[in-house]
Design a protein around this motif. Structure first.
Motif, PDB file in Angstrom:
ATOM      1  N   ASP A  34       0.810  -1.216   0.000  1.00  0.00           N
ATOM      2  CA  ASP A  34       0.000   0.000   0.000  1.00  0.00           C
ATOM      3  C   ASP A  34       0.848   1.273   0.000  1.00  0.00           C
ATOM      4  O   ASP A  34       0.310   2.381  -0.015  1.00  0.00           O
ATOM      5  CB  ASP A  34      -0.979   0.017   1.178  1.00  0.00           C
ATOM      6  CG  ASP A  34      -0.289  -0.090   2.528  1.00  0.00           C
ATOM      7  OD1 ASP A  34       0.950  -0.186   2.560  1.00  0.00           O
ATOM      8  OD2 ASP A  34      -0.990  -0.091   3.553  1.00  0.00           O
ATOM      9  N   ASP A  35       2.180   1.130  -0.003  1.00  0.00           N
ATOM     10  CA  ASP A  35       3.066   2.285  -0.142  1.00  0.00           C
ATOM     11  C   ASP A  35       3.282   2.650  -1.608  1.00  0.00           C
ATOM     12  O   ASP A  35       3.775   3.743  -1.914  1.00  0.00           O
ATOM     13  CB  ASP A  35       4.439   2.009   0.489  1.00  0.00           C
ATOM     14  CG  ASP A  35       4.376   1.881   2.001  1.00  0.00           C
ATOM     15  OD1 ASP A  35       3.568   2.596   2.614  1.00  0.00           O
ATOM     16  OD2 ASP A  35       5.137   1.068   2.560  1.00  0.00           O
ATOM     17  N   GLY A  37       2.623   3.670  -5.521  1.00  0.00           N
ATOM     18  CA  GLY A  37       1.739   4.603  -6.198  1.00  0.00           C
ATOM     19  C   GLY A  37       1.135   4.005  -7.447  1.00  0.00           C
ATOM     20  O   GLY A  37       1.127   2.779  -7.638  1.00  0.00           O
ATOM     21  N   VAL A  42       7.124   3.418  -5.236  1.00  0.00           N
ATOM     22  CA  VAL A  42       6.817   4.492  -4.283  1.00  0.00           C
ATOM     23  C   VAL A  42       6.820   5.832  -5.017  1.00  0.00           C
ATOM     24  O   VAL A  42       7.782   6.167  -5.709  1.00  0.00           O
ATOM     25  CB  VAL A  42       7.858   4.507  -3.142  1.00  0.00           C
ATOM     26  CG1 VAL A  42       7.613   5.704  -2.226  1.00  0.00           C
ATOM     27  CG2 VAL A  42       7.795   3.204  -2.356  1.00  0.00           C
ATOM     28  N   ASP A  43       5.721   6.580  -4.892  1.00  0.00           N
ATOM     29  CA  ASP A  43       5.670   7.874  -5.581  1.00  0.00           C
ATOM     30  C   ASP A  43       6.324   8.958  -4.736  1.00  0.00           C
ATOM     31  O   ASP A  43       6.656   8.768  -3.568  1.00  0.00           O
ATOM     32  CB  ASP A  43       4.233   8.251  -5.963  1.00  0.00           C
ATOM     33  CG  ASP A  43       3.300   8.319  -4.761  1.00  0.00           C
ATOM     34  OD1 ASP A  43       3.755   8.695  -3.673  1.00  0.00           O
ATOM     35  OD2 ASP A  43       2.104   7.993  -4.912  1.00  0.00           O
ATOM     36  N   LYS A  46       4.583   9.985  -1.287  1.00  0.00           N
ATOM     37  CA  LYS A  46       4.810   9.059  -0.169  1.00  0.00           C
ATOM     38  C   LYS A  46       6.228   9.216   0.376  1.00  0.00           C
ATOM     39  O   LYS A  46       6.446   9.220   1.595  1.00  0.00           O
ATOM     40  CB  LYS A  46       4.575   7.618  -0.639  1.00  0.00           C
ATOM     41  CG  LYS A  46       4.983   6.545   0.360  1.00  0.00           C
ATOM     42  CD  LYS A  46       4.212   6.653   1.674  1.00  0.00           C
ATOM     43  CE  LYS A  46       2.777   6.217   1.539  1.00  0.00           C
ATOM     44  NZ  LYS A  46       2.088   6.157   2.861  1.00  0.00           N
ATOM     45  N   GLU A  49       6.452  12.199   2.568  1.00  0.00           N
ATOM     46  CA  GLU A  49       5.854  11.937   3.875  1.00  0.00           C
ATOM     47  C   GLU A  49       6.871  11.265   4.790  1.00  0.00           C
ATOM     48  O   GLU A  49       6.995  11.624   5.972  1.00  0.00           O
ATOM     49  CB  GLU A  49       4.619  11.061   3.731  1.00  0.00           C
ATOM     50  CG  GLU A  49       3.369  11.789   3.281  1.00  0.00           C
ATOM     51  CD  GLU A  49       2.127  10.930   3.414  1.00  0.00           C
ATOM     52  OE1 GLU A  49       1.234  11.283   4.207  1.00  0.00           O
ATOM     53  OE2 GLU A  49       2.054   9.906   2.721  1.00  0.00           O
ATOM     54  N   TRP A  50       7.589  10.278   4.267  1.00  0.00           N
ATOM     55  CA  TRP A  50       8.606   9.591   5.066  1.00  0.00           C
ATOM     56  C   TRP A  50       9.705  10.564   5.481  1.00  0.00           C
ATOM     57  O   TRP A  50      10.158  10.550   6.638  1.00  0.00           O
ATOM     58  CB  TRP A  50       9.219   8.449   4.255  1.00  0.00           C
ATOM     59  CG  TRP A  50       8.290   7.306   3.981  1.00  0.00           C
ATOM     60  CD1 TRP A  50       7.103   7.033   4.606  1.00  0.00           C
ATOM     61  CD2 TRP A  50       8.469   6.276   2.999  1.00  0.00           C
ATOM     62  NE1 TRP A  50       6.546   5.898   4.076  1.00  0.00           N
ATOM     63  CE2 TRP A  50       7.356   5.412   3.096  1.00  0.00           C
ATOM     64  CE3 TRP A  50       9.454   6.004   2.056  1.00  0.00           C
ATOM     65  CZ2 TRP A  50       7.213   4.284   2.272  1.00  0.00           C
ATOM     66  CZ3 TRP A  50       9.316   4.889   1.237  1.00  0.00           C
ATOM     67  CH2 TRP A  50       8.208   4.041   1.356  1.00  0.00           C
ATOM     68  N   ARG A 205       1.873  15.312   4.491  1.00  0.00           N
ATOM     69  CA  ARG A 205       0.600  15.125   3.798  1.00  0.00           C
ATOM     70  C   ARG A 205       0.375  16.249   2.777  1.00  0.00           C
ATOM     71  O   ARG A 205      -0.084  16.014   1.662  1.00  0.00           O
ATOM     72  CB  ARG A 205      -0.544  15.082   4.809  1.00  0.00           C
ATOM     73  CG  ARG A 205      -1.922  14.837   4.184  1.00  0.00           C
ATOM     74  CD  ARG A 205      -1.968  13.531   3.410  1.00  0.00           C
ATOM     75  NE  ARG A 205      -1.579  12.396   4.217  1.00  0.00           N
ATOM     76  CZ  ARG A 205      -2.437  11.675   4.953  1.00  0.00           C
ATOM     77  NH1 ARG A 205      -3.704  12.008   4.986  1.00  0.00           N
ATOM     78  NH2 ARG A 205      -2.005  10.643   5.653  1.00  0.00           N
ATOM     79  N   ARG A 208       2.330  15.539  -0.192  1.00  0.00           N
ATOM     80  CA  ARG A 208       1.731  14.479  -1.008  1.00  0.00           C
ATOM     81  C   ARG A 208       0.621  15.050  -1.883  1.00  0.00           C
ATOM     82  O   ARG A 208       0.466  14.651  -3.037  1.00  0.00           O
ATOM     83  CB  ARG A 208       1.189  13.368  -0.117  1.00  0.00           C
ATOM     84  CG  ARG A 208       0.752  12.148  -0.918  1.00  0.00           C
ATOM     85  CD  ARG A 208       0.582  10.923  -0.073  1.00  0.00           C
ATOM     86  NE  ARG A 208       0.468   9.737  -0.912  1.00  0.00           N
ATOM     87  CZ  ARG A 208       0.323   8.500  -0.455  1.00  0.00           C
ATOM     88  NH1 ARG A 208       0.311   8.289   0.852  1.00  0.00           N
ATOM     89  NH2 ARG A 208       0.227   7.485  -1.270  1.00  0.00           N
TER      90      ARG A 208
END
Length: 349
Positions: A34-35, A37, A42-43, A46, A49-50, A205, A208
């Motif tokens: 679910d991480d 894109g 990974v987009d 995301k 956010e990390w 967020r 994102r």
């Protein structure tokens, strides 16, 4: 973390001592399905956010305060990160101002069966420490000791003047209905799931959302899927809270041979006002990709109105300004047993 500009004057609350505080933080985890894109890896949103989370951990740990995101610097996405890879994010303090902490985040990723991770991205973030009344407070001063820290500290200080020029250039631009460039707007309410323990929307967020709006605009213009390859400096201006009406507008301002440059504005409107206020602004560069993930030639856009032409020239100027920035020294460039020259004992005569 929430945005941090628009804060009250500096409080006189004493800063905690830095003794015993670590100027770094490390997050390490496996990438889950679910991480991923839309394109399967990974987009950029995301990843940001990390980066925001690990940088916050380093800032709060050093200052002993709640911290808010003020700025996230240029970030090149050097390689895609796939599901199942082991990711390490290293956040290191590289400079402190009176109330700010400049934190370099380096992202490593690799197949867990390999021994040595590969650097995937790196960027500078700036956090500001605040008290319970959102007044900025002084932070413990950090001083470099190793060769790597000394080099990165110098590089962080040199970026300050370049960043000011970039911010001034961005603030001087106008985005009105006179523009004819392609654009896309996302509109929604800030939800409880968007906020952090401080009650404000995560800076990660918000970033994102910037990535998502740039994707929509880029994919619509290109007529195919795109990925973000680069984020310019993202500046935060005001916090967003639950119930705010959020609008994220991405506008094409320049195309290169394989790239589409998107200027993205985030505005928020509270329930008691009809006037939207700027919450964040940044630049995203997206590229169209084929089924193998390789960049394709970009559909070219020609500016028509005076405003379009000014923004196209602005995008070109930003490319030149960012070329002046010296990359941060990677840890691999400095031997682990190296010592700062000013700590070495002079040779006997």
């Amino acid at each position: 973390m929430p945005n941090s500009t628009n804060l009250d004057p500096i409080a006189t609350v004493p800063s905690p001592a830095s003794a015993g505080r670590r100027p770094e933080a490390i997050h390490r985890f496996l990438v889950k399905p679910d991480d991923a894109g839309i394109v399967g890896s990974v987009d950029g949103g995301k990843l940001l956010e990390w980066i925001d989370k690990v940088a916050y951990a380093a800032a709060a740990q050093w200052s002993g305060r709640y911290c808010v995101t003020a700025y996230v610097g240029n970030i090149h996405l050097d390689r895609p990160i796939a599901v199942g890879e082991l990711v390490e994010l290293h956040a290191n303090l590289v400079h402190t101002g009176r109330t700010s902490m400049h934190i370099l985040v380096t992202v490593y990723s690799t197949d867990p069966t390999r021994v040595k991770p590969v650097q995937s991205a790196q960027c500078l973030t700036i956090f500001v420490a605040v008290d319970d009344d959102r007044r900025t407070v002084e932070v413990p001063q950090w001083n470099p000791t190793t060769i790597l820290e000394l080099q990165r500290h110098r590089q962080a200080r040199e970026r300050i003047s370049v960043r000011k020029h970039i911010e001034e250039a961005m603030a001087a631009q106008r985005y009105t209905a006179a523009g004819t460039a392609p654009s896309a707007t996302l509109r929604f309410l800030a939800a409880p799931s968007d906020i952090n323990w401080g009650g404000k929307v995560h800076g990660g967020r918000t970033m994102r959302w910037i990535d998502e709006a740039a994707y929509v605009c880029g994919a619509d213009w290109a007529g195919q899927r795109v990925i973000t390859s680069y984020f310019g400096g993202i500046r935060f201006y005001r916090p967003i809270v639950i119930g705010h009406v959020v609008e994220v507008t991405a506008r094409l301002i320049h195309t290169g041979p394989r790239s589409m440059h998107m200027s993205v504005h985030v505005t928020s409107t509270d329930t008691y006002s009809d006037e939207p206020a700027l919450a964040a602004h940044g630049l995203a560069v997206v590229v169209a990709v084929d089924d193998d993930g390789k960049a394709r030639a970009a559909r070219q856009w020609s500016p028509v109105s005076e405003e379009d032409q000014a923004l196209d020239a602005h995008a070109r100027d930003l490319v030149e300004l960012r070329a002046l920035v010296e990359p941060f020294t990677p840890a691999s460039a400095v031997p682990a047993d190296a010592e700062p020259s000013h700590f070495r004992v002079p040779a006997a005569r």
